[in-house]
Design a protein around this motif. Structure first.
Motif, mmCIF file in Angstrom:
data_model
loop_
_atom_site.group_PDB
_atom_site.id
_atom_site.type_symbol
_atom_site.label_atom_id
_atom_site.label_comp_id
_atom_site.label_asym_id
_atom_site.label_seq_id
_atom_site.Cartn_x
_atom_site.Cartn_y
_atom_site.Cartn_z
ATOM 1 N N ALA A 15 -17.030 62.580 45.154
ATOM 2 C CA ALA A 15 -16.172 61.400 45.328
ATOM 3 C C ALA A 15 -14.708 61.741 45.058
ATOM 4 O O ALA A 15 -13.811 61.286 45.762
ATOM 5 N N LEU A 16 -14.468 62.560 44.027
ATOM 6 C CA LEU A 16 -13.086 62.942 43.714
ATOM 7 C C LEU A 16 -12.475 63.812 44.806
ATOM 8 O O LEU A 16 -11.286 63.715 45.093
ATOM 9 N N ALA A 18 -13.424 63.702 48.019
ATOM 10 C CA ALA A 18 -13.360 62.933 49.263
ATOM 11 C C ALA A 18 -12.182 61.964 49.272
ATOM 12 O O ALA A 18 -11.693 61.596 50.341
ATOM 13 N N TRP A 19 -11.713 61.552 48.102
ATOM 14 C CA TRP A 19 -10.643 60.557 48.043
ATOM 15 C C TRP A 19 -9.360 61.028 48.717
ATOM 16 O O TRP A 19 -8.812 60.321 49.580
ATOM 17 N N PRO A 20 -8.812 62.239 48.399
ATOM 18 C CA PRO A 20 -7.589 62.661 49.094
ATOM 19 C C PRO A 20 -7.821 62.900 50.578
ATOM 20 O O PRO A 20 -6.935 62.652 51.397
ATOM 21 N N CYS A 21 -9.019 63.368 50.928
ATOM 22 C CA CYS A 21 -9.307 63.583 52.351
ATOM 23 C C CYS A 21 -9.304 62.252 53.101
ATOM 24 O O CYS A 21 -8.825 62.172 54.229
ATOM 25 N N TRP A 22 -9.842 61.208 52.492
ATOM 26 C CA TRP A 22 -9.864 59.892 53.126
ATOM 27 C C TRP A 22 -8.441 59.359 53.298
ATOM 28 O O TRP A 22 -8.088 58.796 54.331
ATOM 29 N N LEU A 23 -7.594 59.543 52.271
ATOM 30 C CA LEU A 23 -6.208 59.082 52.387
ATOM 31 C C LEU A 23 -5.468 59.837 53.491
ATOM 32 O O LEU A 23 -4.700 59.238 54.254
#
Length: 57
Positions: A15-16, A18-23
């Motif tokens: 989850a940590l 994936a967060w910057p990749c999603w942004l």
């Protein structure tokens, strides 16, 4: 018990990461949208000698 802790650790780590990749993905998708052309608001002002209509009461 050890497997459960590892599973929780990898879930949180995923989850940590994936967060910057999603942004970044959201920013790229937003940048690829076509721009909307909007005319700037420029009201035609009357010339200084023009007669103005009376005020409504």
């Amino acid at each position: 018990m050890k497997i459960l802790i590892e599973l929780l650790l990898y879930t949180v780590l995923g989850a940590l990461l994936a967060w910057p990749c999603w942004l970044l993905l959201r920013r790229v998708r937003h940048a690829r949208r076509p721009l909307r052309c909007v005319q700037p608001y420029r009201p035609q002002l009357p010339s200084s000698g023009a007669v103005t209509p009376p005020r409504a009461e």
